[in-house]
Design an enzyme around this catalytic site. Structure first.
Site, PDB file in Angstrom:
ATOM      1  N   SER A  83       0.865  -1.180   0.000  1.00 23.14           N
ATOM      2  CA  SER A  83       0.000   0.000   0.000  1.00 23.14           C
ATOM      3  C   SER A  83       0.895   1.222   0.000  1.00 23.14           C
ATOM      4  O   SER A  83       2.095   1.131   0.320  1.00 23.14           O
ATOM      5  CB  SER A  83      -0.890  -0.014   1.255  1.00 23.14           C
ATOM      6  OG  SER A  83      -1.493   1.242   1.479  1.00 23.14           O
ATOM      7  N   TYR A 105      -2.333  -0.100  10.540  1.00 22.83           N
ATOM      8  CA  TYR A 105      -2.324  -0.647   9.177  1.00 22.83           C
ATOM      9  C   TYR A 105      -0.970  -0.395   8.512  1.00 22.83           C
ATOM     10  O   TYR A 105      -0.371  -1.299   7.911  1.00 22.83           O
ATOM     11  CB  TYR A 105      -3.446  -0.010   8.371  1.00 22.83           C
ATOM     12  CG  TYR A 105      -3.532  -0.462   6.933  1.00 22.83           C
ATOM     13  CD1 TYR A 105      -3.990  -1.737   6.616  1.00 22.83           C
ATOM     14  CD2 TYR A 105      -3.165   0.393   5.892  1.00 22.83           C
ATOM     15  CE1 TYR A 105      -4.072  -2.159   5.293  1.00 22.83           C
ATOM     16  CE2 TYR A 105      -3.255  -0.014   4.572  1.00 22.83           C
ATOM     17  CZ  TYR A 105      -3.703  -1.294   4.276  1.00 22.83           C
ATOM     18  OH  TYR A 105      -3.789  -1.695   2.962  1.00 22.83           O
TER      19      TYR A 105
END
Length: 293
Positions: free
Chosen positions: A139, A152
Site C-alpha cells: 500500500s 495498518y
C-alpha cells in the site's frame, strides 16, 4: 513468458473474495492461468467461480487451510507448476494508536503480516521448483504513515521489509519478489475499514473521543473523497498481472497517480511531511472539533 491456452500454470491469489483480489483472479484467468482463488466463505467462492478460476477456502491465519492449499498445489491433477503467489489478503481500520486495543493490533499483524509469511513459506518450495514469483500487495501506507493509519501502516511497512529481504534471499534461485503499492482504489475494503473504525470510536473513552473523534471523522471523509476518484479494482489487477507475466519485473509497482506521488514523500523532511498531511486533513474535520496543527 508465453502461456498455452489450456491454463498450463497455476496462480494462487489470497483474499480473492472481493475487490483487487477478485479482479486479479479474473484477470489472470483471462490471461490463461488456472487460478486458485482463496476465499473465506463458500458463497464468495460461488460468486467468483468461472473458467480458469477454482475457489479454495483459505483463511491465511488458519494452518489447516494453508496445508490444504499446498496439498492441492502439489497434487494438481494436470501436473501444473505454480507461476505466482499473489498475497492480497488484508484487513484495515483507521484508528489512532492509543485507541487500538493490543489484541486488535495482534489480529491485524496476524492477517496482514504473519498470515502472508505463513503462505509464502508453504508455497515457496513449489515456486522455487518453477522459478516462479511472489507478488506482495502492500500500500502507499507501506511508505508513509499518516495519522490514524498507524496500525495498518505498521503491517505494510513490515511487509515491505519482508519483501526486500526475501527478494535478496531468493535471487540466486530465480524466484522474483515484487511489491504492489496501490493508492486510491475503489474496493469494498474502505467501507469495511470505516465500519471497523466506527466501532472502535464507539469504544473510546470520553477523553480519547475528545482527542481523536474529529481526527477519525476527517481521515475517513478524506479516504472516501479520494477513493471516489480512484482507480477501479480492474486497473490494479492489470498492474498485478503485468508483475506476474513481465519477463523482467520491477521490484515495485505503484498503482495510480496518488501512489506514484506518495512514494517520493519519505524523502522530504519529517516536519514538512507533517505539515503537508495536516493541511490535507483540515478541510475534512467537523466544525468545533480538535484539529491537527
Amino acid at each position: 513468458m508465453t502461456l498455452s491456452p489450456e491454463g498450463s500454470e497455476l496462480a494462487v491469489v489470497t483474499g480473492a473474495s472481493t475487490g483487487i483480489g477478485a479482479a486479479t483472479a479474473r484477470e489472470l484467468a483471462r490471461r490463461g492461468f488456472h487460478v486458485l482463488a482463496g476465499v473465506r466463505r463458500e458463497p464468495d467462492g460461488d460468486a467468483l467461480r468461472g473458467p480458469g478460476i477454482e475457489p479454495v477456502i483459505l483463511d491465511i491465519t488458519e494452518p489447516d487451510h494453508i496445508r490444504a492449499l499446498i496439498t492441492r498445489v502439489d497434487g494438481d491433477p494436470h501436473g501444473r507448476a505454480v507461476r505466482a503467489l499473489v498475497n492480497n489478503a488484508a484487513i484495515q481500520a483507521n484508528v489512532p494508536i492509543e485507541a487500538f486495543a493490543i489484541d486488535q493490533w495482534r489480529r491485524m499483524f496476524e492477517v496482514n503480516l504473519f498470515g502472508q509469511v505463513a503462505v509464502i513459506q508453504a508455497v515457496l518450495p513449489a515456486l522455487i521448483r518453477s522459478r516462479g514469483r511472489v507478488i506482495n500487495i502492500s500500500s502507499v501506507g507501506g511508505k508513509v504513515a499518516m495519522a490514524a493509519y498507524g496500525p495498518y501502516a505498521a503491517t505494510k511497512f513490515a511487509l515491505e521489509a519482508v519483501s526486500d529481504a526475501l527478494r535478496r534471499e531468493l535471487a540466486a534461485v530465480g524466484v522474483e519478489v515484487v511489491v504492489i503499492q496501490p493508492g486510491a482504489v475503489r474496493t469494498e475494503m474502505l467501507g469495511r475499514a470505516i465500519t471497523a473504525g466506527g466501532g472502535l470510536v464507539s469504544a473510546m473513552t470520553p477523553e480519547q473521543l475528545q482527542r481523536y473523534g474529529g481526527l477519525v471523522h476527517a481521515v475517513n471523509a478524506q479516504a472516501v473523497s479520494s477513493t471516489r476518484s480512484g482507480l477501479p479494482a480492474t486497473a490494479a489487477a492489470k498492474v498485478i498481472a503485468k508483475a506476474v507475466t513481465a519477463r523482467r519485473p520491477r521490484t515495485r509497482y505503484p498503482v495510480g497517480r496518488e501512489a506514484a506521488m506518495i512514494r517520493w514523500l519519505p524523502f522530504l523532511p519529517d516536519r514538512v511531511l507533517d505539515r503537508i498531511f495536516a493541511a490535507a486533513l483540515r478541510p475534512h474535520f467537523p466544525e468545533g472539533t480538535r484539529r491537527i496543527r
